[in-house]
Design a protein around this motif. Sequence first.
Motif, short mmCIF file in Angstrom:
data_model
loop_
_atom_site.label_atom_id
_atom_site.label_comp_id
_atom_site.label_asym_id
_atom_site.label_seq_id
_atom_site.Cartn_x
_atom_site.Cartn_y
_atom_site.Cartn_z
N VAL A 167 0.84 -1.20 0.00
CA VAL A 167 0.00 0.00 0.00
C VAL A 167 0.88 1.25 0.00
CG1 VAL A 167 -1.84 1.26 1.20
CG2 VAL A 167 -1.75 -1.25 1.33
N ASP A 168 0.61 2.16 -0.93
CA ASP A 168 1.23 3.49 -0.97
C ASP A 168 2.74 3.49 -0.70
OD1 ASP A 168 -1.22 4.55 -1.55
OD2 ASP A 168 -1.51 5.57 0.36
N PRO A 169 3.51 2.84 -1.57
CA PRO A 169 4.94 2.68 -1.30
C PRO A 169 5.78 3.94 -1.51
CG PRO A 169 4.41 1.71 -3.42
CD PRO A 169 3.11 2.12 -2.81
N ALA B 48 -2.50 10.12 -5.66
CA ALA B 48 -1.38 10.20 -6.59
C ALA B 48 -0.18 11.00 -6.09
CB ALA B 48 -1.85 10.80 -7.92
N HIS B 49 -0.20 11.51 -4.87
CA HIS B 49 0.92 12.31 -4.40
C HIS B 49 2.21 11.50 -4.37
CE1 HIS B 49 -1.85 15.41 -2.20
NE2 HIS B 49 -1.76 15.62 -3.50
N GLY B 50 3.32 12.19 -4.58
CA GLY B 50 4.61 11.54 -4.69
C GLY B 50 5.01 10.74 -3.46
N ASP B 51 4.55 11.16 -2.27
CA ASP B 51 4.89 10.43 -1.06
C ASP B 51 4.01 9.21 -0.84
OD1 ASP B 51 2.74 12.18 -0.51
OD2 ASP B 51 3.19 12.22 1.62
N HIS B 52 3.27 8.83 -1.89
CA HIS B 52 2.46 7.61 -1.85
C HIS B 52 2.69 6.71 -3.06
CE1 HIS B 52 -0.19 8.75 1.62
NE2 HIS B 52 0.39 9.90 1.32
N ILE B 53 3.34 7.24 -4.10
CA ILE B 53 3.51 6.44 -5.33
C ILE B 53 4.98 6.28 -5.74
CG2 ILE B 53 1.26 7.20 -6.19
CD1 ILE B 53 2.90 8.91 -8.28
N ASP C 236 7.56 4.46 -5.21
CA ASP C 236 8.16 3.17 -5.56
C ASP C 236 7.20 2.22 -6.26
OD1 ASP C 236 10.77 3.71 -4.42
OD2 ASP C 236 9.78 3.62 -2.47
N VAL C 237 6.07 2.73 -6.72
CA VAL C 237 5.08 1.87 -7.38
C VAL C 237 5.69 1.16 -8.59
CG1 VAL C 237 2.97 1.86 -8.77
CG2 VAL C 237 3.02 3.10 -6.60
N GLU C 238 6.34 1.91 -9.46
CA GLU C 238 6.83 1.31 -10.70
C GLU C 238 7.96 0.32 -10.44
OE1 GLU C 238 7.36 3.86 -14.07
OE2 GLU C 238 5.75 5.21 -13.43
N THR C 239 8.83 0.63 -9.49
CA THR C 239 9.91 -0.30 -9.15
C THR C 239 9.34 -1.63 -8.67
OG1 THR C 239 11.44 1.48 -8.57
CG2 THR C 239 11.88 -0.70 -7.63
N ILE C 240 8.37 -1.55 -7.77
CA ILE C 240 7.78 -2.78 -7.22
C ILE C 240 7.02 -3.53 -8.30
CG2 ILE C 240 6.08 -3.65 -5.57
CD1 ILE C 240 6.89 -1.25 -3.76
N SER D 85 -2.87 14.69 -7.00
CA SER D 85 -2.27 14.99 -8.30
C SER D 85 -0.91 14.31 -8.35
CB SER D 85 -2.11 16.51 -8.50
OG SER D 85 -1.32 17.07 -7.47
N PHE D 86 -0.50 13.93 -9.54
CA PHE D 86 0.81 13.32 -9.72
C PHE D 86 1.90 14.38 -9.53
CE2 PHE D 86 -1.92 10.30 -11.94
CZ PHE D 86 -1.41 9.09 -11.49
N PRO D 87 3.12 13.95 -9.27
CA PRO D 87 4.21 14.91 -9.05
C PRO D 87 4.39 15.93 -10.18
CG PRO D 87 4.90 12.76 -8.32
CD PRO D 87 3.57 12.57 -8.98
N ASP D 88 3.99 15.58 -11.41
CA ASP D 88 4.11 16.54 -12.52
C ASP D 88 2.92 17.49 -12.60
OD1 ASP D 88 2.06 14.96 -13.51
OD2 ASP D 88 3.14 14.29 -15.29
N GLY D 89 1.99 17.36 -11.65
CA GLY D 89 0.83 18.25 -11.61
C GLY D 89 -0.39 17.72 -12.33
N SER D 90 -0.27 16.60 -13.02
CA SER D 90 -1.41 16.05 -13.74
C SER D 90 -2.43 15.46 -12.77
CB SER D 90 -0.95 15.00 -14.76
OG SER D 90 -0.28 13.93 -14.12
#
Length: 226
Positions: free
Chosen positions: A22-24, A50-55, A57-61, A113-118
Amino acid sequence: MKITYLGHAALAIEVEGKNIIVDPFISANELASHIDVNALKADYIFITHAHGDHILDVETIAKNNPNAVIVSNAEIAGHYEAKGFKSHPMNHGGSWEFDFGKVKYVNAIHSSSFPDGSYGGQPGGFVITANNKSVYIAGDTALTQDMKLIPLRTKLDLAVLPIGSNFTMDVEDAAIAAEFLQVKKVLGYHYDTFGYIKIHHETSKERFENHNKELILLEVGSSINI
């Protein structure tokens, strides 16, 4: 159901032979420096927003666990599906029977929002029921009356609530949330990671005791069973 605290708002859940992350947010968290992200097993990755402090390591995992399914709101699920990852989209009030148990996506009051603001869709939380146990993972949220709706359908064994204040509710609001949720035990998270959300541990536990509730504060890497 075994729940391991991975620091900040990150959890590892083992239930019915499945592994849920959850929220890595681990690799950039100094308090979780002893956690090896590349060693984490995941059949599912749950994302509350989608905030950066929750996503982080999602792609790595997900790359290390190519069969992992990312479970989140429709926008976040679509974001990762477009990158080639497996996903399962949900939205508020909806439930789904997974191979480990039932999951309901519930309201949270926050931003997303995602780290890029989207746009990252609307934030939420998860109510997971498996092996005759139920846990509510609130994600980042303020105290909300919507929490009173959860025990109308589900008797909780544990609630996982943010307690760091500034970005989410504080300890006192979390204790009130426990009353709304009709739950005795709360696992606190989203605290101490950085200056804005540092708490005093003993005082926080005492505030919960004043409400006849138990606040559990785990060391990073430690686990509880429910």
